[in-house]
Scaffold this motif. Structure first.
Motif, PDB file in Angstrom:
ATOM      1  N   ILE A  52      -9.098  -1.286  -2.793  1.00  0.00           N
ATOM      2  CA  ILE A  52      -7.868  -1.737  -2.142  1.00  0.00           C
ATOM      3  C   ILE A  52      -8.130  -3.001  -1.325  1.00  0.00           C
ATOM      4  N   SER A  71      -3.662  -1.740  -5.658  1.00  0.00           N
ATOM      5  CA  SER A  71      -3.804  -0.476  -4.916  1.00  0.00           C
ATOM      6  C   SER A  71      -3.475   0.714  -5.800  1.00  0.00           C
ATOM      7  N   LEU A 116       0.824  -1.204   0.000  1.00  0.00           N
ATOM      8  CA  LEU A 116       0.000   0.000   0.000  1.00  0.00           C
ATOM      9  C   LEU A 116       0.860   1.256   0.000  1.00  0.00           C
TER      10      LEU A 116
END
Length: 369
Positions: A274, A236, A164
């Motif tokens: 995500i 992501s 992330l």
């Protein structure tokens, strides 16, 4: 009420040059009968019957359409048959796998104690006795199930923050810099590496860091994280890219700092995608076998310490039960346990995919009228 002649002529003009709505059903029935007759002459089997019937159906429908509707509609019918046929061919292996695992795995799952016991103390004599006396098959997958959950959870703890944060850098701070281009290149390379290479990398890393022969659940988690990180980065990154720039600009116009804009505006907007990507990444690595064998070994007992000792997992359990049956003279019980573990693994993957869809729906931005 009687239909007048002009109205009747109008209706016939509208339906002229068109196949009736029941035409595909007639062609299908004829194709099935002819397919069964042909297969009866050369040796009947269900797969061949379906294949021959599909070919006859396509030829019959296209020929009938060409004779009644013309070449343009016949080509359309041909394209439709090819598309539907391709879909069914792609669906056939999936249905076959699910059906095979269900038929062979259900006897293992419904065996008492299969999900709550381990293989500790189970020897070939127990399997021989179950075959000779018809008693229940002893031994279960509890130790492998615990190992799979622990290894996958630790791999997620490692992969999700790294992936992330990397995606945030690429989208929010990269600005096509040399470092961002290099990261993108290496992420693309990591996406395609074989899983065994990730296992060898993790084993070599801990060999140099801790010592030779180090095999634990943590080593396996590092190997799985190598496979997970590029998937998390890519998913992501794409989710962050689709966040409208207007939202960022509105936050900047209010004097909000960039890091706070990312945390409070960008990530909450993209959180559904995500979370879905992370869940799919977990589903992608939970069934890996080669890196677990190299890094975690195999155990028949319950090991709750992911940082010490060999640890079993569902993929390695399936592999060892098939390759090295508990009783080589009676491999049936080992095969039953392996099929049951395979069904449990498929159920876990299915639940993860359903969880991804549920998370995406829960965290999706609420839209007004």
């Amino acid at each position: 009420m009687t239909v007048t002649a002009p109205v009747a002529r109008k209706r016939s003009a509208l339906t002229k040059g068109q196949l009736p709505a029941f035409a595909p059903y007639i062609v299908l029935a004829v194709a099935l009968v002819l397919g069964a007759a042909i297969l009866a002459l050369i040796g009947f089997n269900a797969f061949g019957w379906g294949l021959v019937s599909a070919v006859l159906f396509t030829i019959g429908l296209v020929a009938w359409s060409g004779a009644v509707e013309g070449g343009r509609k016949a080509k359309d019918k041909l394209a439709t048959c090819l598309v539907v046929g391709s879909f069914l061919i792609a669906l056939l292996p999936l249905v076959s796998v699910i059906w095979t695992v269900l038929v062979n795995g259900l006897p293992g799952i419904i065996t008492p104690g299969f999900l709550t016991t381990s293989m500790n103390g189970v020897t070939g004599s127990f399997d021989n006795k179950s075959v000779d006396d018809g008693t229940k098959v002893l031994g279960g997958i509890y130790h492998a199930l615990i190992g799979t959950v622990q290894i996958t959870l630790l791999a997620s703890v490692i992969s999700v923050p790294v992936g992330l944060l990397t995606a945030i850098y690429l989208v929010e701070y990269g600005n096509d810099r040399a470092l961002a281009r290099a990261i993108t290149f290496f992420v693309d390379v990591m996406t395609g590496i074989p899983s065994i290479v990730a296992g060898l990398f993790s084993a070599a890393f801990f060999f140099a860091l801790v010592g030779p022969g180090t095999k634990t659940g943590a080593v396996a988690a590092v190997a799985l994280s190598v496979l997970m990180i590029p998937v998390v980065v890519r998913s992501s990154e794409e989710m962050l890219k689709i966040v409208p720039n207007e939202l960022r600009e509105a936050a900047y116009a209010l004097g909000v700092r960039k890091w706070r804009t990312i945390i409070k505006v960008v990530i909450p907007t993209a959180i559904s995608g995500i979370a879905s990507g992370v869940t799919l990444a977990i589903a992608r690595v939970i069934g890996e076998t080669a890196p677990i064998l190299v890094t975690a070994g195999f155990a028949t007992t319950i090991n709750n310490n992911v940082f010490g000792g060999w640890m079993a997992s569902l993929p390695t359990f399936i592999y060892t039960q098939i390759l090295n049956p508990t009783s080589p003279s009676n491999p049936g019980p080992s095969s039953q346990r392996a099929w049951g573990a395979a069904l449990v693994l498929i159920i876990l993957v299915m639940l993860l995919n359903l969880g991804a869809r549920l998370i995406a729906r829960i965290f999706a931005p609420k839209t007004g009228r």
